[in-house]
Design an enzyme around this catalytic site. Structure first.
Site, PDB file in Angstrom:
ATOM      1  CE1 TYR B  40      -4.170   1.277  -0.221  1.00 16.88           C
ATOM      2  CE2 TYR B  40      -3.582   2.600   1.678  1.00 16.88           C
ATOM      3  CZ  TYR B  40      -4.434   2.329   0.635  1.00 16.88           C
ATOM      4  OH  TYR B  40      -5.534   3.113   0.430  1.00 16.88           O
ATOM      5  CE  LYS B  95     -21.094 -22.199 -15.680  1.00 17.04           C
ATOM      6  NZ  LYS B  95     -20.746 -22.928 -16.886  1.00 17.04           N
TER       7      LYS B  95
END
Lengths: 387, 387
Positions: B40, B95
């Site tokens: 970050y 999926k």
């Protein structure tokens, strides 16, 4: 200590090695016919039918209940400016890492190929069904105000623009403890805010909501007041609720006898002479990042008693990560429709309370404080009824 | 063997316990100041600036290179019909689980609060920057054709509607092996397809592309041919490339001397008398799920030599999971802009090749075959130049 440039090099190497910072992983392996048949067809059909009929159960039977979209148009990435969708992606992935690490929230970055407010609102609404909350990020002012406001109104899930409210919450937390250090009453302090963008506006509004009466905001043209020529839009609204004494002019005048000076503007915008004009035991938050409005040592030499910045290499870092993970954790757990001002103030108090004995060098807890996000989440949930 | 109803109950319980099937997890823990500063700020700024300048490097420095959106409007969920966005979410999560388990693709479900084709195209384009591919799912015909075609044209990443091409690829794979079993040449066979929806059209087109000359398609009104009254839209296009002998009438006529009969319509649409009229060593794929057009035992009693269904509890399951994970794995690895017909045919051949010695009871490999998706990915990448 490593410099910003060192970290840039290290970050480039680390990102290339990892090829991004997030994975999407199954909670259940497909290691048997049974697993295939319950996680997918034919069993999943019963889950789909159930959720389609009873939509509020989606929070229990799907990932919606623990998932937040981190949405950006890349128009104001960190302090780097308008980098566009792809330029914002590394930062959004980072936010999602923080969400998971600090509060076990499954967050996913959505970076948008549009910077048109109508299109952003429309797009977020269309993809919202699968999410339990929307964290807006790095969207420039003034568009960010309209986008957040419309989404809050039009979506049945909590929406928060972190650059506004995350920052504002942590600033309030810091001021609660700073007031204790200088032994002044929070409500009675005069607060001057340099910068009227996303963060400046949100800080002003939360401080007023928290009971501080004398808040003065400046933009590039000086003090914002109702009679200023050509004032319009959100600044006109801001003028109505701030600056009760009708000040005008520049920072030089505004800082006279101020107890608190908050910079959310840019490098070097605050000079020592400004701090010198403040009241005794001055509190200075210089939040421009990486180069603050005034460096802590300079501020202290000019008389500041308590100083905070946006940097991790000085004491008292105002870091949004102290707020947003716990806020959304609480909002998801309580299934709230909206993150209210009261929740934000309770969150700020919770963050402040994580510093047991505030001193000038420690008014804000570290992001690595154990139990911090849980405490913030608890504060958000308190008195909150499930929908 | 557990029934569909049993699996429904089990699935409901398992989904509620898991609260959805996916987690979004960091590849790197934030367990030190160093990790925070590289993943970050301040380090991430260098990554954002780099990617904004050199957009194609996003595949190396962000999650884009390994991430696929699984997008649905919920208009045709499994065989259950129009369940809407939330109703489709459990299937889309499933999926994504398959994507990760079979091919290490990070897939994320996006379920849309619109079923308008223009809005779907617009929305997918706006959220596309962070993704390396788009898998469209459970979108009803005929909208699915227009949506896929426009997105393929307008986006610089591969787009595939799985209900069309996943099914078509696995059907072709099955036919390649079935032809070997009955010792006929694939190209010379007469193929009759019952059903002209998303799957029926795609199957017809891939079979023709693979060299089969005599393909006849029927919808509810009977055989599709160029002179049929009122024929329009995609069916008119289909009429031009199928049915070279200009057949007309119903299934009764169409099946005469057919080598292959493929059902992609609904329960019970094929009768024993139809199979009886076929050529010797008939091949029947009855793919309606869970209740096929004709049950395998009935088809065999009527003379069928090779039978396939969509179910896992009969031999030869036509399961899209044999195709889509490997297809996208290959497409992401090769950084292709488009999944071409040639790639699809190579994928079908790869799937077929995973059955070493095809017999009537085994023309299609199981989804749990080791190395299957890797083989499909390799086939897709073969002869494919990186963009």
């Amino acid at each position: 200590m490593a410099t910003k440039k060192d970290y840039g090099k290290k970050a480039l190497a680390a990102h290339k090695k990892l090829r991004g910072k997030l994975s999407v992983v199954p909670k259940q392996k497909l290691d048997s016919v049974d697993a295939w048949s319950t996680m997918y067809t034919p069993g999943v059909g019963a889950v789909s039918s159930h959720v389609a009929k009873k939509e509020k159960d989606a929070r229990q039977y799907t990932m919606k209940g623990n998932t937040v979209a981190v949405v950006s148009d890349g128009s104001a990435v960190l302090g780097l400016g308008n980098l566009g969708a792809l330029g914002s992606l590394p930062v959004m992935e980072g936010k999602c890492v923080i969400f998971k690490e600090m509060a076990d929230v499954d967050a996913f970055p959505i970076v948008l190929d549009t910077q048109n407010p109508d299109e952003i609102v429309e797009t977020v609404k269309r993809i919202a069904p699968g999410f339990g909350g929307i964290n807006l990020e790095d969207i420039a002012a003034p568009h960010c105000f309209e986008i957040e406001e419309r989404l809050k109104k039009e979506l049945p899930i909590p929406v928060m623009h972190d650059d506004q409210h995350g920052t504002a919450i942590v600033v309030l937390a810091g001021l609660i403890n700073a007031a204790k250090v200088v032994k002044k009453k929070l409500e009675g302090m005069k607060v001057v805010i340099v910068g009227a963008g996303a963060a400046g506006r949100a800080i002003a509004l939360i401080l007023i909501k928290a009971g501080i009466k004398n808040v003065v905001v400046l933009d590039r043209a000086g003090v914002i007041h109702t009679k200023r020529k050509g004032i319009s839009g959100y600044k006109k609204e801001l003028a109505k609720v701030t600056n009760p004494n009708g000040l005008s002019g520049g920072l030089n005048t505004a800082v006279e006898d101020a107890d608190v000076l908050i910079g959310v503007s840019g490098p070097g915008k605050i000079a020592q002479m400004h701090v010198e004009k403040m009241a005794d035991d001055a509190i200075v938050f210089a939040l421009a990042n990486p180069v603050p409005e005034i460096f802590p040592d300079d501020a202290k030499r000019a008389g500041a008693k308590v100083v905070a910045t946006g940097r991790s290499d000085y004491p008292n870092q105002v870091n949004n990560a102290l707020a947003f993970p716990g806020i959304f954790r609480g909002a998801l757990d309580a299934e709230v429709r909206d993150i209210t001002d009261d929740m934000k103030i309770r969150a700020a108090k919770a963050i402040a309370s994580m510093v047991k004995k505030p001193i000038a060098a420690k008014i804000i807890p570290s992001v690595m404080t154990k139990g911090l996000s849980a405490k913030v989440a608890k504060a958000v949930k308190q008195k909150t009824r499930r929908r």
